[in-house]
Every structure is written in structure tokens, then in C-alpha cells.
Design a protein around this motif. Structure first.
Motif, PDB file in Angstrom:
ATOM      1  N   ARG A   1     -12.151  72.818  71.141  1.00 20.34           N
ATOM      2  CA  ARG A   1     -11.040  72.783  72.093  1.00 20.34           C
ATOM      3  C   ARG A   1     -11.519  72.364  73.478  1.00 20.34           C
ATOM      4  O   ARG A   1     -10.707  72.179  74.386  1.00 20.34           O
ATOM      5  N   PHE A   2     -12.841  72.198  73.636  1.00 20.08           N
ATOM      6  CA  PHE A   2     -13.425  71.753  74.898  1.00 20.08           C
ATOM      7  C   PHE A   2     -14.129  70.415  74.681  1.00 20.08           C
ATOM      8  O   PHE A   2     -14.582  70.105  73.578  1.00 20.08           O
ATOM      9  N   GLY A   3     -14.228  69.638  75.746  1.00 24.17           N
ATOM     10  CA  GLY A   3     -14.925  68.361  75.644  1.00 24.17           C
ATOM     11  C   GLY A   3     -15.436  67.894  76.992  1.00 24.17           C
ATOM     12  O   GLY A   3     -15.049  68.422  78.037  1.00 24.17           O
ATOM     13  N   ARG A   4     -16.296  66.890  76.954  1.00 23.60           N
ATOM     14  CA  ARG A   4     -16.836  66.321  78.180  1.00 23.60           C
ATOM     15  C   ARG A   4     -15.859  65.351  78.831  1.00 23.60           C
ATOM     16  O   ARG A   4     -15.998  64.987  79.989  1.00 23.60           O
ATOM     17  N   GLU A   5     -14.881  64.893  78.077  1.00 24.33           N
ATOM     18  CA  GLU A   5     -13.815  64.060  78.626  1.00 24.33           C
ATOM     19  C   GLU A   5     -12.487  64.635  78.142  1.00 24.33           C
ATOM     20  O   GLU A   5     -12.443  65.425  77.193  1.00 24.33           O
ATOM     21  N   VAL A   6     -11.408  64.222  78.792  1.00 30.55           N
ATOM     22  CA  VAL A   6     -10.098  64.733  78.382  1.00 30.55           C
ATOM     23  C   VAL A   6      -9.057  63.616  78.305  1.00 30.55           C
ATOM     24  O   VAL A   6      -8.023  63.767  77.659  1.00 30.55           O
ATOM     25  N   LEU A   7      -9.337  62.473  78.928  1.00 30.36           N
ATOM     26  CA  LEU A   7      -8.344  61.402  78.966  1.00 30.36           C
ATOM     27  C   LEU A   7      -8.187  60.686  77.633  1.00 30.36           C
ATOM     28  O   LEU A   7      -7.352  59.788  77.512  1.00 30.36           O
ATOM     29  N   HIS A   8      -8.976  61.084  76.629  1.00 29.54           N
ATOM     30  CA  HIS A   8      -8.753  60.533  75.288  1.00 29.54           C
ATOM     31  C   HIS A   8      -7.638  61.271  74.563  1.00 29.54           C
ATOM     32  O   HIS A   8      -7.193  60.830  73.493  1.00 29.54           O
TER      33      HIS A   8
ATOM     34  N   ARG B   1      -3.902  60.597  83.064  1.00 30.69           N
ATOM     35  CA  ARG B   1      -4.069  61.076  84.435  1.00 30.69           C
ATOM     36  C   ARG B   1      -2.736  61.574  84.983  1.00 30.69           C
ATOM     37  O   ARG B   1      -2.674  62.575  85.698  1.00 30.69           O
ATOM     38  N   GLU B   2      -1.685  60.835  84.641  1.00 28.77           N
ATOM     39  CA  GLU B   2      -0.361  61.204  85.143  1.00 28.77           C
ATOM     40  C   GLU B   2       0.058  62.577  84.626  1.00 28.77           C
ATOM     41  O   GLU B   2       0.586  63.410  85.377  1.00 28.77           O
ATOM     42  N   ALA B   3      -0.167  62.820  83.356  1.00 28.14           N
ATOM     43  CA  ALA B   3       0.226  64.102  82.767  1.00 28.14           C
ATOM     44  C   ALA B   3      -0.544  65.260  83.387  1.00 28.14           C
ATOM     45  O   ALA B   3      -0.021  66.369  83.506  1.00 28.14           O
ATOM     46  N   LEU B   4      -1.773  64.992  83.796  1.00 26.60           N
ATOM     47  CA  LEU B   4      -2.602  66.046  84.402  1.00 26.60           C
ATOM     48  C   LEU B   4      -2.391  66.153  85.904  1.00 26.60           C
ATOM     49  O   LEU B   4      -2.877  67.097  86.534  1.00 26.60           O
ATOM     50  N   GLY B   5      -1.679  65.169  86.476  1.00 27.87           N
ATOM     51  CA  GLY B   5      -1.473  65.182  87.919  1.00 27.87           C
ATOM     52  C   GLY B   5      -2.710  64.797  88.701  1.00 27.87           C
ATOM     53  O   GLY B   5      -2.885  65.192  89.854  1.00 27.87           O
ATOM     54  N   TRP B   6      -3.596  64.012  88.068  1.00 25.95           N
ATOM     55  CA  TRP B   6      -4.834  63.601  88.720  1.00 25.95           C
ATOM     56  C   TRP B   6      -4.599  62.392  89.613  1.00 25.95           C
ATOM     57  O   TRP B   6      -3.778  61.530  89.333  1.00 25.95           O
ATOM     58  N   LEU B   7      -5.365  62.313  90.692  1.00 25.87           N
ATOM     59  CA  LEU B   7      -5.347  61.141  91.554  1.00 25.87           C
ATOM     60  C   LEU B   7      -6.102  59.997  90.881  1.00 25.87           C
ATOM     61  O   LEU B   7      -6.851  60.202  89.933  1.00 25.87           O
ATOM     62  N   GLU B   8      -5.895  58.789  91.387  1.00 26.73           N
ATOM     63  CA  GLU B   8      -6.642  57.650  90.873  1.00 26.73           C
ATOM     64  C   GLU B   8      -8.112  57.789  91.246  1.00 26.73           C
ATOM     65  O   GLU B   8      -8.457  58.441  92.232  1.00 26.73           O
ATOM     66  N   PRO B   9      -9.024  57.180  90.469  1.00 27.58           N
ATOM     67  CA  PRO B   9     -10.460  57.269  90.781  1.00 27.58           C
ATOM     68  C   PRO B   9     -10.768  56.740  92.172  1.00 27.58           C
ATOM     69  O   PRO B   9     -10.056  55.870  92.700  1.00 27.58           O
TER      70      PRO B   9
ATOM     71  N   GLY C   1      -7.027  70.050  80.760  1.00 31.68           N
ATOM     72  CA  GLY C   1      -7.634  69.309  81.863  1.00 31.68           C
ATOM     73  C   GLY C   1      -8.415  70.157  82.844  1.00 31.68           C
ATOM     74  O   GLY C   1      -9.174  69.619  83.651  1.00 31.68           O
ATOM     75  N   GLU C   2      -8.241  71.494  82.789  1.00 35.31           N
ATOM     76  CA  GLU C   2      -9.041  72.352  83.653  1.00 35.31           C
ATOM     77  C   GLU C   2     -10.455  72.463  83.085  1.00 35.31           C
ATOM     78  O   GLU C   2     -10.662  72.362  81.881  1.00 35.31           O
ATOM     79  N   GLN C   3     -11.405  72.678  83.969  1.00 36.38           N
ATOM     80  CA  GLN C   3     -12.793  72.765  83.547  1.00 36.38           C
ATOM     81  C   GLN C   3     -13.302  74.201  83.506  1.00 36.38           C
ATOM     82  O   GLN C   3     -12.828  75.059  84.252  1.00 36.38           O
ATOM     83  N   MET C   4     -14.265  74.422  82.638  1.00 33.74           N
ATOM     84  CA  MET C   4     -15.010  75.671  82.591  1.00 33.74           C
ATOM     85  C   MET C   4     -16.479  75.292  82.764  1.00 33.74           C
ATOM     86  O   MET C   4     -16.961  74.333  82.148  1.00 33.74           O
TER      87      MET C   4
END
Length: 411
Positions: free
Chosen positions: A65-72, A76-84, A321-324
Motif C-alpha cells: 500500500r506504500f510506494g516510492r512514487e504515487v503518480l502511477h 497531480r490534480e487529484a492530489l492537489g499538488w503544484l506543478e514541478p 499521496g501523503e508520505q511516511m
């Protein structure tokens, strides 16, 4: 120097400045204090839930349920992330195709290719080169006090991984400079200047590797880069971007952690006044010394993972999308799995640690790192039986990569 650490037992909120010299010079005492109260805490200065316990870290490293990436699995839009960030474009391009940052099925394909270079037969074939290099470096030791990090701990792993990839050894200083600037991006409290240096290094490093790839296409060798190129051209769909990222990751990861692991091990052995006379002639005993060193003073302390879905773990609710944060450096100090965790015991039969990670991202170069550490210690203490500390070591202000800035010794 007094450490300022507060931990509320109910909310599990931890306040601890990772840039505090009292912490980064002796992080393990802080870990033991935290672990005595909880294996999981919210570290305010990092803004993340952090996992310190050995069993808990191992579980997250293996939890799908955890990974080093999440955009797969989302956008970005769904997570509310800004552009790189535009000023880290070159660095991000390398990161985006790195085996360390990918999840299956891309990770599976890349790891299968890279793993071929680290099979036991190929790693063992490097033994003569490592031993020869160690002897040559010791031949050049000055008569007075000198920095063992610069003179010994750094050259061995960087030259070996460069040789594996077919990179000219004279490029080692430049590889180190690029690597240091890029690795700084994973530190705490990075600023715009750090980001720009990392981006410049990434761009220059990528250009260098692309030129090297072109040379190997024209004249293949038996090095790892030629193997990866051949796999790409055989239709294994290894893109040039993946090829460049993989080469850079191997060059960076192939020496950064090993340099600090070796420096930390030598520092510990000298400080604890371990009698190495008998150990250097016993390969099994040396292997135990290496594992105990990796438990007691590991180089890599921080590894983050994204929640790939909304989940609850250890009483913590995470949104997708949150990190641990996994505090790899703390797991070897967990008294629940290690007896007398604050004691360095070179003959300890088992030394639980997570220095190489676990799960699908377990360090592919672990066999090489272990061999380098064992041989470097064996040759060093055989040739320099009277090796001793010449000054109090300078610890790097880089908590996530714990190591010596300088380790002054005398033979």
C-alpha cells in the motif's frame, strides 16, 4: 552540548531539530530515547509521521500500500499538488526514471536488468581489484596524521563502481562533486541554492553519461553500461532516459553510502578499541563486524514512502499521496529486537538492521557493499595494526547521510 528533544506520549508529537549538532553528531541516543516511548511519532520539524521501530519499519518497507512514487496510480490534480519546479527540471528528469523511485511493473523490469551485474559470481570477481586498490591507497598514506575519509574510504567505492560501469577512473573527483550536489536534495532544510546546484549537477552528469553511452554503442565492452545498452537494443524497452538515470543512480548509490559506512565502521572500531588482530584473519568474524557496524552506526537514516491509497497504520490515518518517513538509522537501536542496543559487540551473532532497506527496494548493490567493507577493513587493519584516532572526528551536518566529514588518524 545538550540535546533538546520533547515527545508527548499521548499525541506522539516529537520536537527535535535535525540540524541541531547535539542530534546529528549523536543521533542514536535520541533514537533510543524515542524508541523507549513509541516506535512511531509525528516529527514536527519534518512535518511527517515517522517510523523508528525495527519491526514497524520492515512492515512498511514490504507493505504494497506504500510506494516510492504515487503518480502511477493517481494524478497531480487529484492530489492537489503544484506543478514541478522549473529550476529543478534536469534533476527531476533523472529522478523520474530512477529504479529507486519507480514501482512495478517499471521497477520490476529495471531491477531485473541491473541485478545481472550484481550476481555473486560477478561481485566476487571484484575481490582482487578491491584488495589491490586498498593496498595501493595504503602505500600512499603519509607518515603523519591524515584524513582517512579522503585517503581511503572515498576512493575505494567510487573507483570500483566507476570501473563496473566503464567510467574512466580519472573522472572520480568529478563524479563525487556531481553526486554530493545531487544527494543534498534529499537532506533536511534544503533551499533554492541547494536545488540549483543539484539541477546543474544533474544536467552535467546526464550529458556525461549520454556521451559515454554513445561511445559504448560504437564500441561495446564487458562493463555494466554496455550490458544495459545491449538489453535496450535487444528490445527490452530500456529508454535512453532510463539508461541515463540508472547509470547515475548506480554511480551515486554505489559509493555515497559505502563511503560513510566504512568511515563509521573505522571510527567505531578505533573508539571502542576493538582488537582487530585476530579478526582480520577470520572472514566470518569480519562479516559479523561489518553487520554490527551497519547496525550500530548505519550511513542512511531516512527513506520516505507514499501512501498509494487512503489507509490507517499504527494508529495513523494517511490520505493517498501523503508520505511516511522510515528512520532506517533507528531500527538497529530497538531494544525489543536487539539486546544491549547501545553496545558495540563485534562478535554479536546477529545484528538486525535495515541499512539496505527491505522488500522490492532492497539495495541491489548490498553484496558489493558488504564485500568492499570487509576487504577494506581487512587490508587496513592488517597493514596498519597500530591505527589510532588523531583527533575527535568531525561529523557531517547531514543527518540523513550520517558520516564523518573528516576522520584524522595515524598509523
Amino acid at each position: 552540548m545538550t540535546l533538546t528533544l520533547t515527545l508527548d506520549p499521548v499525541s506522539r508529537r516529537l520536537s527535535l531539530d535535525p540540524r541541531d549538532p547535539a542530534f546529528y553528531r549523536r543521533p542514536f541516543a535520541a533514537y533510543e530515547t524515542i524508541l523507549a516511548q513509541t516506535p512511531v511519532a509525528y516529527w514536527e520539524q519534518l512535518g511527517l509521521w515517522c517510523v523508528f521501530g525495527y519491526d514497524e519499519v520492515n512492515r512498511v518497507l514490504r507493505d504494497k500500500r506504500f510506494g516510492r512514487e504515487v503518480l502511477h496510480v493517481t494524478t497531480r490534480e487529484a492530489l492537489g499538488w503544484l506543478e514541478p519546479l522549473s529550476h529543478t527540471r534536469d534533476f527531476d528528469a533523472i529522478d523520474a526514471h530512477s529504479i529507486l523511485e519507480r514501482e512495478p511493473p517499471v521497477h520490476t523490469r529495471l531491477r531485473a536488468l541491473v541485478s545481472k551485474a550484481f550476481v555473486s559470481r560477478r561481485v566476487e570477481s571484484l575481490r582482487p581489484a578491491i584488495e589491490s586498490m586498498a593496498h595501493a591507497l595504503i602505500d600512499g598514506f603519509p607518515p603523519g596524521p591524515f584524513d582517512l575519509i579522503e585517503a581511503y574510504a572515498t576512493p575505494i567505492p567510487v573507483r570500483i563502481i566507476a570501473r563496473m560501469l566503464g567510467v574512466p577512473e580519472h573522472m572520480a573527483p568529478q563524479l563525487l562533486a556531481w553526486s554530493h550536489d545531487m544527494v543534498a536534495m534529499y537532506g533536511v532544510g534544503r533551499d533554492r541554492a541547494v536545488e540549483e546546484r543539484a539541477n546543474d549537477a544533474a544536467g552535467a552528469f546526464a550529458a556525461f553519461v549520454r556521451d559515454l553511452v554513445a561511445q559504448r554503442r560504437a564500441s561495446p565492452g564487458d562493463d555494466l553500461l554496455s550490458v544495459l545498452i545491449a538489453a535496450e537494443e535487444a528490445g527490452d524497452r530500456l529508454s535512453e532516459a532510463e539508461l541515463v538515470s540508472t547509470a547515475i543512480l548506480l554511480l551515486n548509490a554505489g559509493h555515497e553510502a559505502t563511503v560513510h559506512a566504512l568511515g563509521n565502521a573505522v571510527h567505531t572500531l578505533l573508539r571502542e578499541e576493538v582488537d582487530m588482530a585476530a579478526l582480520v584473519h577470520d572472514d566470518a568474524a569480519l562479516a559479523r563486524v561489518v553487520e554490527e557496524s551497519l547496525r550500530y552506526a548505519p550511513p542512511l537514516h531516512l527513506f520516505k514512502r507514499y501512501a498509494l491509497e487512503a489507509l490507517e497504520l499504527y494508529g495513523v490515518e494517511l490520505r493517498q499521496g501523503e508520505q511516511m518517513a522510515l528512520i532506517l538509522g533507528a531500527t538497529g537501536r530497538d531494544a525489543r529486537v536487539v539486546e544491549r542496543p547501545d553496545a558495540f559487540l563485534p562478535s554479536r551473532p546477529t545484528a538486525p538492521h535495515t541499512s539496505f532497506g527491505a522488500g522490492i527496494h532492497f539495495c541491489v548493490g548490498a553484496p558489493l557493499a558488504r564485500l568492499e567493507l570487509q576487504l577494506a577493513l581487512k587490508v587496513l587493519f592488517t597493514r596498519c595494526p597500530a591505527l589510532r584516532l588523531a583527533a575527535v572526528p568531525e561529523i557531517r551536518d547531514s543527518w540523513h547521510f550520517h558520516g564523518q566529514e573528516r576522520l584524522l588518524v595515524s598509523c
